[in-house]
Design a protein around this motif. Structure first.
Motif, PDB file in Angstrom:
ATOM      1  N   ILE A  52      14.282  55.729  44.161  1.00  0.00           N
ATOM      2  CA  ILE A  52      13.959  54.337  43.833  1.00  0.00           C
ATOM      3  C   ILE A  52      12.716  54.267  42.952  1.00  0.00           C
ATOM      4  O   ILE A  52      12.700  53.578  41.928  1.00  0.00           O
ATOM      5  CB  ILE A  52      13.802  53.508  45.116  1.00  0.00           C
ATOM      6  CG1 ILE A  52      15.157  53.359  45.810  1.00  0.00           C
ATOM      7  CG2 ILE A  52      13.191  52.139  44.811  1.00  0.00           C
ATOM      8  CD1 ILE A  52      15.089  52.786  47.214  1.00  0.00           C
ATOM      9  N   VAL A  53      11.667  55.000  43.321  1.00  0.00           N
ATOM     10  CA  VAL A  53      10.427  55.002  42.529  1.00  0.00           C
ATOM     11  C   VAL A  53      10.703  55.519  41.122  1.00  0.00           C
ATOM     12  O   VAL A  53      10.264  54.920  40.127  1.00  0.00           O
ATOM     13  CB  VAL A  53       9.333  55.842  43.224  1.00  0.00           C
ATOM     14  CG1 VAL A  53       8.177  56.112  42.288  1.00  0.00           C
ATOM     15  CG2 VAL A  53       8.854  55.151  44.486  1.00  0.00           C
ATOM     16  N   THR A  54      11.436  56.621  41.009  1.00  0.00           N
ATOM     17  CA  THR A  54      11.727  57.205  39.697  1.00  0.00           C
ATOM     18  C   THR A  54      12.565  56.258  38.843  1.00  0.00           C
ATOM     19  O   THR A  54      12.318  56.120  37.636  1.00  0.00           O
ATOM     20  CB  THR A  54      12.442  58.557  39.853  1.00  0.00           C
ATOM     21  OG1 THR A  54      11.631  59.409  40.664  1.00  0.00           O
ATOM     22  CG2 THR A  54      12.692  59.219  38.513  1.00  0.00           C
ATOM     23  N   ALA A  55      13.548  55.598  39.448  1.00  0.00           N
ATOM     24  CA  ALA A  55      14.374  54.631  38.705  1.00  0.00           C
ATOM     25  C   ALA A  55      13.519  53.500  38.157  1.00  0.00           C
ATOM     26  O   ALA A  55      13.649  53.115  36.992  1.00  0.00           O
ATOM     27  CB  ALA A  55      15.465  54.074  39.611  1.00  0.00           C
ATOM     28  N   ASN A  56      12.622  52.988  38.983  1.00  0.00           N
ATOM     29  CA  ASN A  56      11.771  51.887  38.550  1.00  0.00           C
ATOM     30  C   ASN A  56      10.766  52.329  37.497  1.00  0.00           C
ATOM     31  O   ASN A  56      10.502  51.602  36.541  1.00  0.00           O
ATOM     32  CB  ASN A  56      11.079  51.247  39.750  1.00  0.00           C
ATOM     33  CG  ASN A  56      12.069  50.527  40.645  1.00  0.00           C
ATOM     34  OD1 ASN A  56      13.098  50.057  40.193  1.00  0.00           O
ATOM     35  ND2 ASN A  56      11.760  50.456  41.918  1.00  0.00           N
ATOM     36  N   GLU A  57      10.222  53.524  37.648  1.00  0.00           N
ATOM     37  CA  GLU A  57       9.289  54.043  36.638  1.00  0.00           C
ATOM     38  C   GLU A  57       9.992  54.266  35.305  1.00  0.00           C
ATOM     39  O   GLU A  57       9.427  53.978  34.254  1.00  0.00           O
ATOM     40  CB  GLU A  57       8.645  55.340  37.119  1.00  0.00           C
ATOM     41  CG  GLU A  57       7.609  55.132  38.198  1.00  0.00           C
ATOM     42  CD  GLU A  57       7.042  56.432  38.759  1.00  0.00           C
ATOM     43  OE1 GLU A  57       7.569  57.523  38.429  1.00  0.00           O
ATOM     44  OE2 GLU A  57       6.085  56.345  39.539  1.00  0.00           O
ATOM     45  N   SER A  58      11.219  54.753  35.342  1.00  0.00           N
ATOM     46  CA  SER A  58      11.937  55.010  34.094  1.00  0.00           C
ATOM     47  C   SER A  58      12.304  53.720  33.372  1.00  0.00           C
ATOM     48  O   SER A  58      12.464  53.712  32.156  1.00  0.00           O
ATOM     49  CB  SER A  58      13.185  55.859  34.340  1.00  0.00           C
ATOM     50  OG  SER A  58      14.183  55.112  34.995  1.00  0.00           O
ATOM     51  N   ALA A  59      12.407  52.626  34.115  1.00  0.00           N
ATOM     52  CA  ALA A  59      12.726  51.323  33.513  1.00  0.00           C
ATOM     53  C   ALA A  59      11.469  50.513  33.198  1.00  0.00           C
ATOM     54  O   ALA A  59      11.577  49.439  32.617  1.00  0.00           O
ATOM     55  CB  ALA A  59      13.622  50.529  34.447  1.00  0.00           C
ATOM     56  N   ASP A  60      10.320  51.003  33.608  1.00  0.00           N
ATOM     57  CA  ASP A  60       9.046  50.288  33.430  1.00  0.00           C
ATOM     58  C   ASP A  60       9.040  48.917  34.096  1.00  0.00           C
ATOM     59  O   ASP A  60       8.339  48.003  33.658  1.00  0.00           O
ATOM     60  CB  ASP A  60       8.683  50.129  31.944  1.00  0.00           C
ATOM     61  CG  ASP A  60       8.277  51.445  31.317  1.00  0.00           C
ATOM     62  OD1 ASP A  60       7.676  52.280  32.021  1.00  0.00           O
ATOM     63  OD2 ASP A  60       8.568  51.635  30.121  1.00  0.00           O
ATOM     64  N   ARG A  61       9.857  48.776  35.135  1.00  0.00           N
ATOM     65  CA  ARG A  61       9.888  47.540  35.920  1.00  0.00           C
ATOM     66  C   ARG A  61      10.722  47.803  37.172  1.00  0.00           C
ATOM     67  O   ARG A  61      11.373  48.837  37.280  1.00  0.00           O
ATOM     68  CB  ARG A  61      10.477  46.380  35.122  1.00  0.00           C
ATOM     69  CG  ARG A  61      11.904  46.591  34.681  1.00  0.00           C
ATOM     70  CD  ARG A  61      12.357  45.502  33.701  1.00  0.00           C
ATOM     71  NE  ARG A  61      13.680  45.769  33.205  1.00  0.00           N
ATOM     72  CZ  ARG A  61      14.785  45.185  33.659  1.00  0.00           C
ATOM     73  NH1 ARG A  61      14.713  44.287  34.620  1.00  0.00           N
ATOM     74  NH2 ARG A  61      15.955  45.489  33.148  1.00  0.00           N
ATOM     75  N   THR A  62      10.696  46.875  38.096  1.00  0.00           N
ATOM     76  CA  THR A  62      11.483  47.032  39.313  1.00  0.00           C
ATOM     77  C   THR A  62      12.936  46.667  39.034  1.00  0.00           C
ATOM     78  O   THR A  62      13.242  45.518  38.722  1.00  0.00           O
ATOM     79  CB  THR A  62      10.928  46.148  40.451  1.00  0.00           C
ATOM     80  OG1 THR A  62       9.577  46.522  40.685  1.00  0.00           O
ATOM     81  CG2 THR A  62      11.732  46.330  41.724  1.00  0.00           C
ATOM     82  N   VAL A  63      13.804  47.663  39.122  1.00  0.00           N
ATOM     83  CA  VAL A  63      15.234  47.433  38.931  1.00  0.00           C
ATOM     84  C   VAL A  63      16.032  47.850  40.166  1.00  0.00           C
ATOM     85  O   VAL A  63      17.141  47.385  40.368  1.00  0.00           O
ATOM     86  CB  VAL A  63      15.782  48.159  37.677  1.00  0.00           C
ATOM     87  CG1 VAL A  63      15.208  47.563  36.408  1.00  0.00           C
ATOM     88  CG2 VAL A  63      15.515  49.644  37.739  1.00  0.00           C
ATOM     89  N   VAL A  64      15.455  48.719  40.970  1.00  0.00           N
ATOM     90  CA  VAL A  64      16.119  49.173  42.197  1.00  0.00           C
ATOM     91  C   VAL A  64      15.196  48.906  43.373  1.00  0.00           C
ATOM     92  O   VAL A  64      14.042  49.332  43.374  1.00  0.00           O
ATOM     93  CB  VAL A  64      16.457  50.688  42.143  1.00  0.00           C
ATOM     94  CG1 VAL A  64      17.124  51.130  43.439  1.00  0.00           C
ATOM     95  CG2 VAL A  64      17.338  51.007  40.950  1.00  0.00           C
ATOM     96  N   CYS A  65      15.707  48.173  44.345  1.00  0.00           N
ATOM     97  CA  CYS A  65      14.933  47.876  45.553  1.00  0.00           C
ATOM     98  C   CYS A  65      15.471  48.629  46.761  1.00  0.00           C
ATOM     99  O   CYS A  65      14.731  48.891  47.700  1.00  0.00           O
ATOM    100  CB  CYS A  65      14.960  46.375  45.842  1.00  0.00           C
ATOM    101  SG  CYS A  65      14.126  45.418  44.571  1.00  0.00           S
ATOM    102  N   ALA A  66      16.758  48.954  46.738  1.00  0.00           N
ATOM    103  CA  ALA A  66      17.361  49.620  47.892  1.00  0.00           C
ATOM    104  C   ALA A  66      18.603  50.383  47.461  1.00  0.00           C
ATOM    105  O   ALA A  66      19.265  50.012  46.493  1.00  0.00           O
ATOM    106  CB  ALA A  66      17.736  48.586  48.948  1.00  0.00           C
ATOM    107  N   LEU A  67      18.909  51.440  48.194  1.00  0.00           N
ATOM    108  CA  LEU A  67      20.149  52.194  48.007  1.00  0.00           C
ATOM    109  C   LEU A  67      21.026  52.010  49.232  1.00  0.00           C
ATOM    110  O   LEU A  67      20.539  52.052  50.364  1.00  0.00           O
ATOM    111  CB  LEU A  67      19.876  53.690  47.864  1.00  0.00           C
ATOM    112  CG  LEU A  67      19.212  54.197  46.594  1.00  0.00           C
ATOM    113  CD1 LEU A  67      19.030  55.705  46.692  1.00  0.00           C
ATOM    114  CD2 LEU A  67      20.018  53.839  45.376  1.00  0.00           C
ATOM    115  N   THR A  68      22.305  51.801  49.000  1.00  0.00           N
ATOM    116  CA  THR A  68      23.294  51.856  50.066  1.00  0.00           C
ATOM    117  C   THR A  68      24.067  53.138  49.819  1.00  0.00           C
ATOM    118  O   THR A  68      24.616  53.335  48.732  1.00  0.00           O
ATOM    119  CB  THR A  68      24.240  50.646  50.031  1.00  0.00           C
ATOM    120  OG1 THR A  68      23.463  49.459  50.154  1.00  0.00           O
ATOM    121  CG2 THR A  68      25.265  50.713  51.152  1.00  0.00           C
ATOM    122  N   ILE A  69      24.075  54.014  50.818  1.00  0.00           N
ATOM    123  CA  ILE A  69      24.650  55.349  50.638  1.00  0.00           C
ATOM    124  C   ILE A  69      25.870  55.502  51.549  1.00  0.00           C
ATOM    125  O   ILE A  69      25.749  55.436  52.770  1.00  0.00           O
ATOM    126  CB  ILE A  69      23.601  56.431  50.954  1.00  0.00           C
ATOM    127  CG1 ILE A  69      22.362  56.214  50.076  1.00  0.00           C
ATOM    128  CG2 ILE A  69      24.195  57.826  50.760  1.00  0.00           C
ATOM    129  CD1 ILE A  69      21.134  56.939  50.567  1.00  0.00           C
TER     130      ILE A  69
END
Length: 83
Positions: A52-69
């Motif tokens: 989640i942190v890496t996804a948000n850092e790569s987008a330079d904004r919050t795009v992922v708040c949670a994963l459903t696995i």
């Protein structure tokens, strides 16, 4: 726009080919993934905070708040979330 798989591969390369991104909810920031086996589901669960942190850092904004696995048998049997 990049595909879910492209984004997953860029964010967590060791999961690429083993975890399929099968859905997203742009309103909530939720992402649904389906690992090919329970071992990959466990690895994804253990690393989900970093993903989640890496996804948000790569987008330079919050795009992922949670994963459903889900695990593969749940995906095959249609046990996916509503919506």
């Amino acid at each position: 726009m990049r595909s879910h798989e492209t984004v997953t591969g860029a964010i967590a390369p060791e999961l690429a080919g083993h975890v399929a991104a099968i859905g997203c909810d742009a309103n909530t920031g939720g992402r649904t993934v389906c690992p090919e086996a329970s071992a990959w589901a466990k690895k994804t669960r253990l690393e989900q905070a970093c993903i989640i942190v890496t996804a948000n850092e790569s987008a330079d904004r919050t795009v992922v708040c949670a994963l459903t696995i889900f695990v593969q048998f749940e995906c095959r049997e249609g046990r996916l979330p509503d919506g």
